[in-house]
Design a protein around this motif. Structure first.
Motif, PDB file in Angstrom:
ATOM      1  N   UNK A  24      -3.145 -61.717-105.547  1.00 43.14           N
ATOM      2  CA  UNK A  24      -4.094 -60.646-105.827  1.00 43.14           C
ATOM      3  C   UNK A  24      -3.887 -60.111-107.241  1.00 43.14           C
ATOM      4  N   UNK A  25      -2.633 -59.982-107.651  1.00 42.14           N
ATOM      5  CA  UNK A  25      -2.357 -59.536-109.014  1.00 42.14           C
ATOM      6  C   UNK A  25      -2.918 -60.525-110.030  1.00 42.14           C
ATOM      7  N   UNK A  26      -2.809 -61.817-109.728  1.00 43.61           N
ATOM      8  CA  UNK A  26      -3.328 -62.847-110.634  1.00 43.61           C
ATOM      9  C   UNK A  26      -4.843 -62.777-110.766  1.00 43.61           C
ATOM     10  N   UNK A  27      -5.507 -62.311-109.719  1.00 41.63           N
ATOM     11  CA  UNK A  27      -6.972 -62.293-109.743  1.00 41.63           C
ATOM     12  C   UNK A  27      -7.537 -60.906-110.005  1.00 41.63           C
ATOM     13  N   UNK A  28      -6.670 -59.939-110.293  1.00 43.96           N
ATOM     14  CA  UNK A  28      -7.167 -58.585-110.534  1.00 43.96           C
ATOM     15  C   UNK A  28      -6.355 -57.874-111.606  1.00 43.96           C
ATOM     16  N   UNK A  29      -5.101 -57.577-111.319  1.00 42.83           N
ATOM     17  CA  UNK A  29      -4.284 -56.783-112.241  1.00 42.83           C
ATOM     18  C   UNK A  29      -4.190 -57.400-113.633  1.00 42.83           C
ATOM     19  N   UNK A  67     -13.719 -65.704-115.620  1.00 43.52           N
ATOM     20  CA  UNK A  67     -12.843 -65.352-114.504  1.00 43.52           C
ATOM     21  C   UNK A  67     -13.003 -63.884-114.123  1.00 43.52           C
ATOM     22  N   UNK A  68     -13.137 -63.021-115.122  1.00 41.62           N
ATOM     23  CA  UNK A  68     -13.345 -61.597-114.841  1.00 41.62           C
ATOM     24  C   UNK A  68     -14.646 -61.397-114.075  1.00 41.62           C
ATOM     25  N   UNK A  69     -15.685 -62.064-114.500  1.00 42.38           N
ATOM     26  CA  UNK A  69     -16.974 -61.904-113.827  1.00 42.38           C
ATOM     27  C   UNK A  69     -16.925 -62.429-112.393  1.00 42.38           C
ATOM     28  N   UNK A  70     -16.146 -63.467-112.175  1.00 36.91           N
ATOM     29  CA  UNK A  70     -15.974 -63.970-110.810  1.00 36.91           C
ATOM     30  C   UNK A  70     -15.227 -62.935-109.959  1.00 36.91           C
ATOM     31  N   UNK A  71     -14.189 -62.323-110.541  1.00 38.53           N
ATOM     32  CA  UNK A  71     -13.448 -61.292-109.821  1.00 38.53           C
ATOM     33  C   UNK A  71     -14.341 -60.089-109.528  1.00 38.53           C
ATOM     34  N   UNK A  72     -15.210 -59.735-110.476  1.00 35.68           N
ATOM     35  CA  UNK A  72     -16.158 -58.639-110.241  1.00 35.68           C
ATOM     36  C   UNK A  72     -17.069 -58.944-109.067  1.00 35.68           C
ATOM     37  N   UNK A  73     -17.526 -60.173-108.987  1.00 39.14           N
ATOM     38  CA  UNK A  73     -18.424 -60.554-107.903  1.00 39.14           C
ATOM     39  C   UNK A  73     -17.724 -60.437-106.550  1.00 39.14           C
ATOM     40  N   UNK A  74     -16.448 -60.863-106.498  1.00 40.99           N
ATOM     41  CA  UNK A  74     -15.699 -60.746-105.248  1.00 40.99           C
ATOM     42  C   UNK A  74     -15.480 -59.280-104.878  1.00 40.99           C
ATOM     43  N   UNK A  75     -15.132 -58.465-105.877  1.00 42.69           N
ATOM     44  CA  UNK A  75     -14.884 -57.050-105.614  1.00 42.69           C
ATOM     45  C   UNK A  75     -16.145 -56.345-105.135  1.00 42.69           C
ATOM     46  N   UNK A  76     -17.284 -56.796-105.634  1.00 41.31           N
ATOM     47  CA  UNK A  76     -18.537 -56.167-105.242  1.00 41.31           C
ATOM     48  C   UNK A  76     -18.898 -56.379-103.785  1.00 41.31           C
ATOM     49  N   UNK A  77     -18.198 -57.293-103.120  1.00 41.07           N
ATOM     50  CA  UNK A  77     -18.478 -57.575-101.717  1.00 41.07           C
ATOM     51  C   UNK A  77     -17.669 -56.698-100.765  1.00 41.07           C
ATOM     52  N   UNK A  78     -16.771 -55.876-101.328  1.00 38.35           N
ATOM     53  CA  UNK A  78     -15.915 -55.021-100.500  1.00 38.35           C
ATOM     54  C   UNK A  78     -16.165 -53.570-100.891  1.00 38.35           C
ATOM     55  N   UNK A  79     -16.596 -52.770 -99.927  1.00 41.81           N
ATOM     56  CA  UNK A  79     -17.005 -51.394-100.230  1.00 41.81           C
ATOM     57  C   UNK A  79     -15.860 -50.566-100.802  1.00 41.81           C
ATOM     58  N   UNK A  80     -14.634 -50.739-100.290  1.00 39.95           N
ATOM     59  CA  UNK A  80     -13.529 -49.891-100.736  1.00 39.95           C
ATOM     60  C   UNK A  80     -12.993 -50.290-102.112  1.00 39.95           C
TER      61      UNK A  80
END
Length: 219
Positions: A52-57, A159-172
């Motif tokens: 998760x840190x690799x794909x976000x932090x 990669x950032x835009x891909x992570x944004x897309x994944x984050x946009x699928x989770x409300x919290x």
């Protein structure tokens, strides 16, 4: 990434939030980051936290090594801010899963809600350091380095835009989306800066030719 936030070794003791709660404990910033990963729903292994840190932090802070993540998890457990349990016999491999405790959530909230200055970002740009020493570089070396940096930055932006897309699928994850939005703009700016550097190198080369000077060579 082209920048890092506060030094990994720096420890901070922020003031508590305005609610009058006691201030959070003195912890390295990376410990707060790991505890922050645990603040979202669900139990997670150290390996899952690393992924998760690799794909976000890493897009706005840094991604700790797996060994450091486990070191911080041990620290957090010792302080009562996190807890763990061993997996049951039904799992093929024994694993330890971590969760944030009530005390950990309260401490993290106090830290996140603190009004202290988070500090000045520290910029360490290896490519720019090489540019600074361009008078010692062989012809074409700097341009090649900048071009590779542009390719890498474009990959990071994707990669950032891909992570944004994944984050946009989770409300919290609405606030992680804000952080990733900053990361997208940061990478876009880095791309524009690198392209401007190529133009600067071309300008310097043209000026040298006009003056009849040789290109920089190794000393």
């Amino acid at each position: 990434m082209t920048s890092r936030q506060i030094s990994k070794k720096q420890e901070v003791r922020p003031r508590g939030p305005t609610s009058g709660q006691p201030p959070p404990p003195r912890l390295p910033l990376t410990a707060w980051a790991v505890l922050g990963l645990l603040s979202f729903r669900g139990e997670r292994t150290g390996y899952e936290l690393k992924k998760w840190a690799d794909s976000s932090l890493r897009f706005f802070y840094w991604s700790p090594a797996i060994s450091q993540i486990y070191a911080e998890l041990r620290r957090l457990e010792e302080l009562g801010l996190a807890s763990s349990r061993r997996s049951g016999p039904e799992e093929p491999r024994a694993t330890r899963r971590y969760t944030i405790t009530d005390e950990g959530r309260a401490a993290l909230a106090a830290w996140a809600d603190g009004t202290d200055d988070p500090g000045t970002p520290v910029l360490k740009h290896p490519l720019v350091l090489r540019l600074w020493l361009g008078h010692l570089a062989a012809p074409g070396t700097l341009r090649g380095l900048v071009e590779r940096h542009i390719e890498r930055t474009r990959a990071e932006l994707a990669a950032v835009r891909e992570a944004q897309q994944r984050a946009g699928q989770v409300a919290e994850w609405e606030f992680p989306q804000v952080a990733l939005g900053w990361s997208e703009r940061h990478q876009q700016a880095e791309l524009e800066l690198a392209e401007a550097v190529l133009a600067d190198l071309d300008r310097l080369a043209a000026e040298r030719r006009q003056r009849g000077e040789e290109s920089p060579t190794h000393g």
